[in-house]
Design a protein around this motif. Structure first.
Motif, short mmCIF file in Angstrom:
data_model
loop_
_atom_site.label_atom_id
_atom_site.label_comp_id
_atom_site.label_asym_id
_atom_site.label_seq_id
_atom_site.Cartn_x
_atom_site.Cartn_y
_atom_site.Cartn_z
N GLY A 330 0.81 -1.22 0.00
CA GLY A 330 0.00 0.00 0.00
C GLY A 330 0.83 1.26 0.00
O GLY A 330 0.51 2.23 -0.69
N ILE A 331 1.93 1.26 0.77
CA ILE A 331 2.73 2.47 0.86
C ILE A 331 3.47 2.72 -0.45
O ILE A 331 3.68 3.88 -0.86
CB ILE A 331 3.70 2.41 2.06
N ARG A 332 3.87 1.66 -1.14
CA ARG A 332 4.51 1.85 -2.45
C ARG A 332 3.52 2.45 -3.46
O ARG A 332 3.90 3.33 -4.24
CB ARG A 332 5.06 0.52 -2.97
N LYS A 333 2.28 1.98 -3.45
CA LYS A 333 1.26 2.57 -4.33
C LYS A 333 1.06 4.05 -4.00
O LYS A 333 0.90 4.88 -4.89
CB LYS A 333 -0.06 1.82 -4.18
N THR A 334 1.09 4.35 -2.71
CA THR A 334 0.85 5.73 -2.28
C THR A 334 1.99 6.65 -2.71
O THR A 334 1.74 7.74 -3.25
CB THR A 334 0.69 5.76 -0.75
N VAL A 335 3.22 6.24 -2.48
CA VAL A 335 4.36 7.07 -2.88
C VAL A 335 4.36 7.27 -4.39
O VAL A 335 4.57 8.40 -4.88
CB VAL A 335 5.69 6.43 -2.43
N ALA A 336 4.10 6.21 -5.14
CA ALA A 336 4.06 6.33 -6.61
C ALA A 336 2.99 7.31 -7.05
O ALA A 336 3.21 8.11 -7.97
CB ALA A 336 3.83 4.95 -7.23
N TRP A 337 1.83 7.26 -6.39
CA TRP A 337 0.74 8.19 -6.77
C TRP A 337 1.17 9.64 -6.53
O TRP A 337 0.95 10.51 -7.39
CB TRP A 337 -0.52 7.87 -5.98
N TYR A 338 1.77 9.92 -5.38
CA TYR A 338 2.18 11.30 -5.09
C TYR A 338 3.26 11.78 -6.04
O TYR A 338 3.27 12.95 -6.47
CB TYR A 338 2.61 11.44 -3.63
N LEU A 339 4.17 10.92 -6.42
CA LEU A 339 5.20 11.30 -7.38
C LEU A 339 4.61 11.59 -8.76
O LEU A 339 5.09 12.48 -9.47
CB LEU A 339 6.26 10.19 -7.50
N GLU A 340 3.56 10.86 -9.11
CA GLU A 340 2.94 11.03 -10.42
C GLU A 340 1.90 12.17 -10.45
O GLU A 340 1.44 12.54 -11.53
CB GLU A 340 2.25 9.73 -10.84
N ASN A 341 1.56 12.69 -9.29
CA ASN A 341 0.50 13.71 -9.22
C ASN A 341 0.96 14.96 -8.49
O ASN A 341 0.26 15.50 -7.63
CB ASN A 341 -0.74 13.11 -8.55
N GLN A 342 2.13 15.44 -8.86
CA GLN A 342 2.68 16.62 -8.22
C GLN A 342 1.88 17.89 -8.53
O GLN A 342 1.89 18.84 -7.74
CB GLN A 342 4.15 16.80 -8.63
N GLU A 343 1.19 17.90 -9.65
CA GLU A 343 0.34 19.06 -9.95
C GLU A 343 -0.79 19.16 -8.93
O GLU A 343 -1.12 20.25 -8.45
CB GLU A 343 -0.23 18.96 -11.37
N TRP A 344 -1.40 18.02 -8.59
CA TRP A 344 -2.45 18.01 -7.57
C TRP A 344 -1.87 18.52 -6.24
O TRP A 344 -2.50 19.33 -5.55
CB TRP A 344 -3.00 16.59 -7.40
N VAL A 345 -0.69 18.04 -5.90
CA VAL A 345 -0.06 18.45 -4.64
C VAL A 345 0.17 19.96 -4.62
O VAL A 345 -0.10 20.63 -3.63
CB VAL A 345 1.27 17.69 -4.43
N SER A 346 0.66 20.49 -5.73
CA SER A 346 0.97 21.93 -5.77
C SER A 346 -0.30 22.77 -5.62
O SER A 346 -0.27 23.86 -5.05
CB SER A 346 1.68 22.29 -7.07
N HIS A 347 -1.43 22.26 -6.12
CA HIS A 347 -2.68 23.00 -6.00
C HIS A 347 -3.20 23.01 -4.56
O HIS A 347 -3.74 24.03 -4.10
CB HIS A 347 -3.73 22.41 -6.93
N VAL A 348 -3.08 21.87 -3.86
CA VAL A 348 -3.64 21.82 -2.50
C VAL A 348 -2.72 22.46 -1.48
O VAL A 348 -3.16 22.86 -0.41
CB VAL A 348 -3.98 20.37 -2.07
N THR A 349 -1.43 22.55 -1.77
CA THR A 349 -0.50 23.18 -0.83
C THR A 349 -0.40 24.66 -1.14
O THR A 349 0.67 25.20 -1.43
CB THR A 349 0.89 22.52 -0.91
#
Length: 366
Positions: A330-349
């Motif tokens: 599960g944690i590997r899936k999670t890290v991969a998702w965040y690395l692939e979705n940095q645009e989403w991260v930049s919008h919420v931060t």
């Protein structure tokens, strides 16, 4: 004297509250992907509610979004009357301990008053249903293991009969909402179900919680703040597994029952951060050194619970559910998702998020 005619539920429709948040959005995405029917999604869109989480179903006719508050009784009554759902799944909640310490009133308003108003309108709606539809209608309330308090290192995990002992304004407000749900079943006969889950992680989690916070700070070259000495223990549950458990409880759970949902993954906070750093070192290595070099120990949170652990044998025994993901998968899936979705991260931060980090972490002594 006129006799009021009963109404019928729409067997293809459910009402979900808080469906733009982390767990709610994952639940909606999975529900619609599985073709399980129409979802009316009511969300207040606070800082943690984000329609970008639902971008992939924005144009899907099976998803109808309504901006609004569960404390708005008139709106709840209108939605129930218009869409006549066969079930209500309540995710709507203020859910972060640190925020509850800084500002508890929002937690009382949403988690206690909001749940009360929601229950009142659902009870009125349920009372107008035919006897057959009353028997099949469900109100599923999503709660947390934090209502049970804190465990010692050798204590047995929380079961569904563990006495409530909440220790933060957040957990106290969730405990109050759980008690209201229970009371509406025992007093009025409302067909309720309650799930109490352990710490969730996965895609779309707002980066105030440990795992997305560490990932975001690590990639930005910032300190990775760990409360105290990092020895606090949590049971970690992959959000996709949590959503499958909720679907199972909604479909097969016994009315009035509580089901604890856990991942069977007890980890200290420090172990979790070390795991995240190791995966980042592998998938996105720094020019020199390890992400572990960024770990910083900061002043502990007030009243920090030492350990949570869920005994999830009841839901496995009675409903045949158990998690599919280990923490490693599960944690590997999670890290991969965040690395692939940095645009989403930049919008919420955005600005509000940066203000929160300054408020909660900047003044903590290292």
């Amino acid at each position: 004297m006129t006799v009021q005619q009963s109404i019928s539920t729409n067997k293809n429709t459910i009402l979900v509250t808080g469906g733009a948040g982390f767990i709610g959005a994952n639940f909606l995405l999975d529900w619609i992907a599985a073709g399980l029917g129409q979802v009316i999604n009511l969300d207040k869109l606070t800082y943690a509610g984000n329609l970008e989480n639902l971008a992939s179903i924005e144009q899907n006719p099976a998803h109808i979004f309504i901006a609004g508050d569960i404390a708005d009784k008139a709106l709840i009554a209108k939605l129930l009357a218009e869409y006549q759902p066969r079930a209500v799944v309540n995710f709507a909640a203020e859910s972060h301990v640190d925020r509850s310490i800084h500002g508890p009133e929002d937690f009382i308003q949403t988690n206690v008053v909001g749940t009360f108003h929601l229950l009142e309108e659902v009870r009125a709606y349920w009372g107008k249903l035919s006897a057959q539809d009353q028997s099949t209608f469900r109100f599923l309330h999503v709660s947390t293991d934090e209502v049970y308090g804190s465990l010692g290192a050798d204590d047995t995990p929380f079961t569904e009969t563990t006495a409530y002992a909440p220790n933060s304004p957040y957990s106290a407000s969730k405990a109050a909402s759980d008690h209201l749900v229970r009371a509406y079943h025992h007093t009025y006969g409302l067909p309720v179900l309650t799930t109490n889950c352990s710490n969730n992680y996965g895609a779309f989690q707002f980066p105030e919680k440990l795992i997305p916070l560490v990932l975001n700070n690590a990639l930005a070259g910032k300190p990775l703040p760990i409360y105290g000495n990092g020895s606090n223990v949590r049971d970690w549950l992959y959000v996709g597994d949590h959503c499958s458990a909720i679907r199972r409880v909604l479909a097969e759970g016994k009315v009035g029952e509580v089901y604890n949902v856990g991942g069977w993954n007890e980890k200290t906070n420090l172990d979790v951060v070390h795991t995240l750093c190791a995966i980042l070192d592998e998938l996105k290595p720094k020019a020199s050194g390890s992400y572990r070099d960024q770990i910083t120990f900061v002043k502990d949170r007030a009243g920090h619970d030492q350990r949570y652990a869920i005994d999830a044998r009841k839901i496995e025994r009675e409903l045949g559910w158990k998690p599919e993901e280990t923490f490693d998968t599960g944690i590997r899936k999670t890290v991969a998702w965040y690395l692939e979705n940095q645009e989403w991260v930049s919008h919420v931060t955005s600005g509000e998020y940066r203000q929160w980090l300054d408020k909660n972490y900047t003044e903590r002594a290292v």
